[in-house]
Design a protein around this motif. Structure first.
Motif, short mmCIF file in Angstrom:
data_model
loop_
_atom_site.label_atom_id
_atom_site.label_comp_id
_atom_site.label_asym_id
_atom_site.label_seq_id
_atom_site.Cartn_x
_atom_site.Cartn_y
_atom_site.Cartn_z
N THR A 64 25.81 -49.82 5.99
CA THR A 64 25.85 -50.40 7.33
C THR A 64 26.42 -51.81 7.29
N SER A 65 26.02 -52.57 6.28
CA SER A 65 26.52 -53.94 6.14
C SER A 65 28.00 -53.96 5.83
N TRP B 49 19.03 -57.41 5.02
CA TRP B 49 20.42 -57.12 5.39
C TRP B 49 20.67 -57.37 6.87
N PHE B 50 19.69 -57.05 7.71
CA PHE B 50 19.88 -57.21 9.15
C PHE B 50 20.08 -58.68 9.50
N TYR B 51 19.26 -59.56 8.93
CA TYR B 51 19.42 -60.98 9.23
C TYR B 51 20.71 -61.51 8.63
N LEU B 52 21.07 -61.00 7.46
CA LEU B 52 22.32 -61.43 6.83
C LEU B 52 23.51 -61.12 7.72
N ARG B 53 23.53 -59.92 8.30
CA ARG B 53 24.64 -59.54 9.19
C ARG B 53 24.62 -60.36 10.48
N ARG C 176 28.23 -57.25 -6.74
CA ARG C 176 27.32 -57.45 -7.87
C ARG C 176 26.45 -56.22 -8.11
N THR C 177 25.89 -55.68 -7.05
CA THR C 177 24.94 -54.58 -7.21
C THR C 177 25.60 -53.21 -7.15
N GLY C 178 26.72 -53.08 -6.40
CA GLY C 178 27.33 -51.78 -6.23
C GLY C 178 26.45 -50.83 -5.44
N ASP C 179 25.46 -51.38 -4.72
CA ASP C 179 24.50 -50.56 -3.98
C ASP C 179 25.17 -49.99 -2.74
N MET C 180 25.14 -48.69 -2.59
CA MET C 180 25.67 -48.06 -1.39
C MET C 180 24.59 -47.29 -0.66
N GLY C 181 23.39 -47.88 -0.59
CA GLY C 181 22.33 -47.31 0.20
C GLY C 181 22.64 -47.46 1.68
N THR C 182 21.73 -47.03 2.51
CA THR C 182 21.97 -47.05 3.96
C THR C 182 22.23 -48.47 4.45
N ALA C 183 21.39 -49.42 4.02
CA ALA C 183 21.56 -50.81 4.47
C ALA C 183 22.89 -51.38 4.01
N ALA C 184 23.27 -51.08 2.76
CA ALA C 184 24.53 -51.60 2.23
C ALA C 184 25.73 -50.99 2.94
N LEU D 1 34.08 -53.49 -2.99
CA LEU D 1 33.88 -52.07 -3.32
C LEU D 1 35.03 -51.22 -2.81
N PRO D 2 36.21 -51.30 -3.35
CA PRO D 2 37.36 -50.52 -2.87
C PRO D 2 37.00 -49.06 -2.69
N GLY D 3 37.35 -48.52 -1.54
CA GLY D 3 37.07 -47.13 -1.24
C GLY D 3 35.69 -46.89 -0.69
N ALA D 4 34.83 -47.92 -0.69
CA ALA D 4 33.46 -47.73 -0.22
C ALA D 4 33.39 -47.61 1.28
N ALA D 5 34.41 -48.17 1.97
CA ALA D 5 34.38 -48.13 3.44
C ALA D 5 34.40 -46.69 3.94
N ALA D 6 34.93 -45.78 3.12
CA ALA D 6 34.99 -44.40 3.55
C ALA D 6 33.76 -43.58 3.14
N ALA D 7 32.76 -44.27 2.60
CA ALA D 7 31.56 -43.58 2.16
C ALA D 7 30.87 -42.93 3.35
N PRO D 8 30.17 -41.82 3.12
CA PRO D 8 29.49 -41.14 4.21
C PRO D 8 28.43 -42.01 4.85
N GLN D 9 28.32 -41.93 6.17
CA GLN D 9 27.36 -42.74 6.90
C GLN D 9 26.00 -42.04 6.95
#
Length: 244
Positions: A196-197, A166-170, A186-194, A236-244
């Motif tokens: 941040t990305s 993810w770091f290189y992708l960004r 595609r993945t819907g992954d909202m882990g820390t890296a996702a 991912l609508p609404g994902a931008a407000a996910a907890p950091q």
């Protein structure tokens, strides 16, 4: 013979030898063989010399050059295995381009012998080839190509491949936004890296839109990205407000 066994025969690499080391070894050998091929032609086959008229010597140089072309193909296959294991980067794209130039240079050496051209002709054609490659590269969106390849071939998107960096992708900048969106949708992954990305994606998009207010920043590449951002404001609508 070793390349034939490992690259085409399907043998596993020896214990302790990584794909990175295997690719680097092929690249270093390729530099030496390419230089030797050029030295042989420039020194031994000067136009009008006795060696240049000798059919056996010409045949041996043809054979040597053909072997070098095979080595270039082997190095490309090594690099392909390396990328499959560790993903694509700018330097690895440059390595592909460089190997293509080496192969072209060797074929031009063979053409110079067959057509009985001068060393000046060989130098001029090689410089023309290099200039053409550099010119065409100015119009290639390498950042988007790298980002799309890494996402499409990542472990998260397919059965094989390497884990997405993810770091290189960004770090590829705003041109990587469509690939980042594809990954998140595609993945819907909202882990820390996702997460941040996703935040980085919105920041890059805002910065890009601000830069496009200046007409001097316009380009066809940027025009296409701006049209994409206008069509899709956020994955991912609404994902931008996910907890950091």
């Amino acid at each position: 013979m070793l390349d034939g066994a490992y690259l085409w025969g399907g043998m596993e690499l020896p214990a302790g030898l990584t794909y990175a080391a295997y690719a680097h070894r092929g690249a270093y050998a390729l530099i030496v063989t390419a230089l030797l091929a050029a030295i042989f032609v420039l020194a031994a086959l000067r136009p009008g010399s006795a060696t240049s008229a000798n059919r056996r010597i010409r045949a041996l140089v043809y054979l040597w050059s053909a072997q070098n072309v095979v080595l270039v193909i082997s190095s490309i296959l090594r690099l392909d295995l390396y990328i499959g294991a560790y993903s694509l980067t700018y330097w690895r794209v440059a390595a592909f381009v460089w190997m293509g130039l080496v192969a072209t240079g060797i074929l031009l050496i063979m053409a110079r012998i067959a057509l009985e051209k001068s060393n000046e002709w060989l130098l001029g054609v090689n410089m023309l080839t290099l200039s053409a490659v550099l010119y065409v590269s100015c119009f290639v969106n390498f950042a988007a190509i790298i980002a799309h390849y890494n996402v499409s071939h990542s472990r998260e998107m397919s059965d094989g491949g390497s884990e997405l960096d993810w770091f290189y992708l960004r770090s590829l900048g705003p041109q990587a936004i469509p690939a980042i969106d594809m990954m998140l949708n595609r993945t819907g992954d909202m882990g820390t890296a996702a997460r941040t990305s996703l935040v980085s994606r919105h920041y890059e998009a805002d910065q890009f839109r601000a830069q496009q207010q200046n007409w001097r920043a316009w380009s066809f590449r940027n025009f296409r990205l701006a049209a994409y951002l206008n069509r899709q404001s956020s994955p991912l609508p609404g994902a931008a407000a996910a907890p950091q």
